[in-house]
Motif scaffolding. Sequence first.
Motif, mmCIF file in Angstrom:
data_model
loop_
_atom_site.group_PDB
_atom_site.id
_atom_site.type_symbol
_atom_site.label_atom_id
_atom_site.label_comp_id
_atom_site.label_asym_id
_atom_site.label_seq_id
_atom_site.Cartn_x
_atom_site.Cartn_y
_atom_site.Cartn_z
ATOM 1 N N ALA A 153 32.481 41.567 35.319
ATOM 2 C CA ALA A 153 31.197 41.948 36.291
ATOM 3 C C ALA A 153 31.418 41.563 37.652
ATOM 4 C CB ALA A 153 30.161 40.999 35.844
ATOM 5 N N CYS A 154 31.565 42.916 38.335
ATOM 6 C CA CYS A 154 31.920 42.832 39.737
ATOM 7 C C CYS A 154 30.859 43.210 40.552
ATOM 8 C CB CYS A 154 33.228 43.872 39.632
ATOM 9 S SG CYS A 154 34.598 43.723 38.610
ATOM 10 N N TYR A 155 30.894 43.179 41.995
ATOM 11 C CA TYR A 155 29.831 43.862 43.005
ATOM 12 C C TYR A 155 30.338 45.284 43.031
ATOM 13 C CZ TYR A 155 28.819 38.819 43.973
ATOM 14 O OH TYR A 155 28.482 37.437 43.758
ATOM 15 N N LYS A 156 29.261 46.092 43.459
ATOM 16 C CA LYS A 156 29.331 47.331 43.763
ATOM 17 C C LYS A 156 30.252 47.789 44.854
ATOM 18 C CE LYS A 156 24.930 48.192 41.507
ATOM 19 N NZ LYS A 156 23.377 48.867 41.880
ATOM 20 N N ASN A 157 30.741 48.851 44.659
ATOM 21 C CA ASN A 157 31.842 49.185 45.779
ATOM 22 C C ASN A 157 33.081 48.437 45.928
ATOM 23 O OD1 ASN A 157 29.828 51.227 46.331
ATOM 24 N ND2 ASN A 157 28.742 49.956 47.495
ATOM 25 N N GLY B 30 43.383 48.619 48.444
ATOM 26 C CA GLY B 30 43.857 47.477 49.157
ATOM 27 C C GLY B 30 43.102 47.140 50.099
ATOM 28 N N ILE B 31 41.842 47.682 50.379
ATOM 29 C CA ILE B 31 41.043 47.257 51.543
ATOM 30 C C ILE B 31 40.413 45.876 51.403
ATOM 31 C CG2 ILE B 31 38.799 47.794 52.927
ATOM 32 C CD1 ILE B 31 39.285 50.652 52.161
ATOM 33 N N GLU B 32 39.985 45.185 50.234
ATOM 34 C CA GLU B 32 39.675 44.163 49.829
ATOM 35 C C GLU B 32 40.685 43.340 48.895
ATOM 36 O OE1 GLU B 32 38.028 41.183 49.760
ATOM 37 O OE2 GLU B 32 36.392 42.352 50.451
ATOM 38 N N THR B 33 41.167 42.060 49.526
ATOM 39 C CA THR B 33 42.198 41.377 48.852
ATOM 40 C C THR B 33 41.711 40.267 48.105
ATOM 41 O OG1 THR B 33 42.828 40.499 50.965
ATOM 42 C CG2 THR B 33 44.104 42.533 50.238
ATOM 43 N N ASP B 34 40.474 39.682 48.563
ATOM 44 C CA ASP B 34 39.953 38.357 48.025
ATOM 45 C C ASP B 34 39.187 38.593 46.915
ATOM 46 O OD1 ASP B 34 38.730 36.037 47.695
ATOM 47 O OD2 ASP B 34 38.120 35.718 49.518
ATOM 48 N N LEU B 35 39.695 38.415 45.677
ATOM 49 C CA LEU B 35 39.086 38.526 44.377
ATOM 50 C C LEU B 35 37.543 37.629 44.201
ATOM 51 C CD1 LEU B 35 41.586 38.086 41.840
ATOM 52 C CD2 LEU B 35 40.490 40.312 42.241
ATOM 53 N N ASP B 36 37.400 36.851 45.096
ATOM 54 C CA ASP B 36 36.147 36.153 44.781
ATOM 55 C C ASP B 36 35.010 37.289 45.514
ATOM 56 O OD1 ASP B 36 37.083 33.859 44.081
ATOM 57 O OD2 ASP B 36 37.237 32.932 45.928
ATOM 58 N N ASN B 37 35.333 38.048 46.461
ATOM 59 C CA ASN B 37 34.471 39.191 46.971
ATOM 60 C C ASN B 37 34.107 40.388 45.994
ATOM 61 O OD1 ASN B 37 34.238 37.451 49.344
ATOM 62 N ND2 ASN B 37 35.654 38.865 50.385
ATOM 63 N N SER C 232 35.091 35.368 34.835
ATOM 64 C CA SER C 232 35.329 35.258 33.355
ATOM 65 C C SER C 232 35.399 36.511 32.827
ATOM 66 C CB SER C 232 34.315 34.423 32.803
ATOM 67 O OG SER C 232 33.781 33.319 33.237
ATOM 68 N N VAL C 233 35.990 36.673 31.453
ATOM 69 C CA VAL C 233 36.106 38.084 30.839
ATOM 70 C C VAL C 233 35.098 37.889 29.615
ATOM 71 C CG1 VAL C 233 37.800 39.482 29.433
ATOM 72 C CG2 VAL C 233 38.756 37.916 31.262
ATOM 73 N N PHE C 234 34.320 39.241 29.430
ATOM 74 C CA PHE C 234 33.344 39.168 28.440
ATOM 75 C C PHE C 234 33.483 40.190 27.642
ATOM 76 C CE2 PHE C 234 31.365 37.357 32.391
ATOM 77 C CZ PHE C 234 30.620 36.655 31.981
ATOM 78 N N ILE D 46 44.570 38.488 33.452
ATOM 79 C CA ILE D 46 43.822 39.464 32.575
ATOM 80 C C ILE D 46 42.796 39.887 33.234
ATOM 81 C CG2 ILE D 46 42.259 39.374 30.435
ATOM 82 C CD1 ILE D 46 43.679 37.170 29.043
ATOM 83 N N ILE D 47 42.189 39.452 34.113
ATOM 84 C CA ILE D 47 41.192 39.760 35.085
ATOM 85 C C ILE D 47 41.720 40.970 35.908
ATOM 86 C CG2 ILE D 47 39.708 39.592 36.905
ATOM 87 C CD1 ILE D 47 39.088 36.798 35.736
ATOM 88 N N LEU D 48 42.934 40.689 36.411
ATOM 89 C CA LEU D 48 43.753 41.498 37.276
ATOM 90 C C LEU D 48 44.002 42.870 36.366
ATOM 91 C CD1 LEU D 48 45.996 39.235 39.235
ATOM 92 C CD2 LEU D 48 44.287 40.372 40.129
ATOM 93 N N GLU D 49 44.472 42.780 35.186
ATOM 94 C CA GLU D 49 45.055 43.967 34.427
ATOM 95 C C GLU D 49 43.468 44.731 34.087
ATOM 96 O OE1 GLU D 49 46.888 45.088 30.136
ATOM 97 O OE2 GLU D 49 46.973 43.195 31.035
ATOM 98 N N ILE D 50 42.592 44.100 34.043
ATOM 99 C CA ILE D 50 40.884 44.875 33.606
ATOM 100 C C ILE D 50 40.648 45.610 35.083
ATOM 101 C CG2 ILE D 50 38.838 44.690 33.058
ATOM 102 C CD1 ILE D 50 39.520 42.448 31.390
ATOM 103 N N LEU D 51 40.985 44.998 36.142
ATOM 104 C CA LEU D 51 40.568 45.449 37.350
ATOM 105 C C LEU D 51 41.310 46.691 37.773
ATOM 106 C CD1 LEU D 51 39.916 42.603 39.995
ATOM 107 C CD2 LEU D 51 38.598 44.602 39.325
#
Length: 324
Positions: free
Chosen positions: A30-34, A42-49, A55-57, A84-89
């Motif tokens: 689950a991610c934030y839009k945009n 490469g504009i956004e580098t912080d995964l928290d944002n 988590s993986v669902f 795993i999250i990075l690969e899905i992203l």
Amino acid sequence: MVIQQPSNQIKLTNVSLVRLKKGKKRFEIACYKNKVLEWRSGIETDLDNVLQIPSVFLNVSKGQTAPSAELAKAFGKDTPVDDIILEILRKGEMQVGEKERTAQLERVHNEVISIVASKLVDPRTKRVYTSGMIEKALDMLSANAHQQQQQDKDNKKDNNNNNDSNNPSATGTPATGEAGESKPRPTWTGVSANKSAKSQALDAMKALIAHQPIPVARARMRLRITCSTNVLKQAVKAPKGAAAAAGGKDTEGGDGEPKAPGTVKDKILSFIEQIENQDVIGSEWEIVGFVEPGAFKGLSDFVGGETKGQGRVEVLDMAVTHEE
């Protein structure tokens, strides 16, 4: 009385799902839009944002997280959840709403049209076309491409039916011959939201130039080339293998096939379509002229390699156009 919401409830009011099928399972985050697009560019580098929940669902809407055993089976036993999250992203498909998908497609479409309109000109007048004319030309190509695809499907179906009825033992494989070896011309079937506007604009320009629904050509680049006068009259080295290709014959005038490479100056001038001005300043020869974009790399490589640092190519204008 205040009604308390369950603490484990996942609100999907501002969420974009990124899904990746690995093995026989589909995993989601689950991610934030945009933010996914910004992270990928490469504009956004912080995964928290980027991530709403780190988590993986198996199913975000049901709050069904992926068991560790399923993750280990699909991604490897020792693969951390963060990897795993990075690969899905990176590889996953982003799911958005219909309105967002339409708006995104429209943005990419407008950007593609804008890029193409700024790079192509009427070859006779060197003037740019309006965005509306470029859009109509691409619509023509798209309609023709879809029509051709449908005709190819119908012809293939008819051929298979004829082969089956006339010759049951026939394989139905068409003879290609020399025509089958020819390189197909670029086609244009429309804008996709899954590719960058720049890459699609290049594809669109190739299709327009190949099919010419309206007379178009790439806008020329305006360059300044400077070179030491000491190397201008030096003979250009023949490419490796040229003698072998010529059967070991003299490349100058043999059998009516003159292949003399000429001098450094001759070679530079061969790249230039139109000379604006040229002059000798001290010990340097300088020329300003117009070059087709496709010839820029060859010219730059030649000047850099043949002059051994005594020449340089400077871009004055990436796309020379004339506007009404």
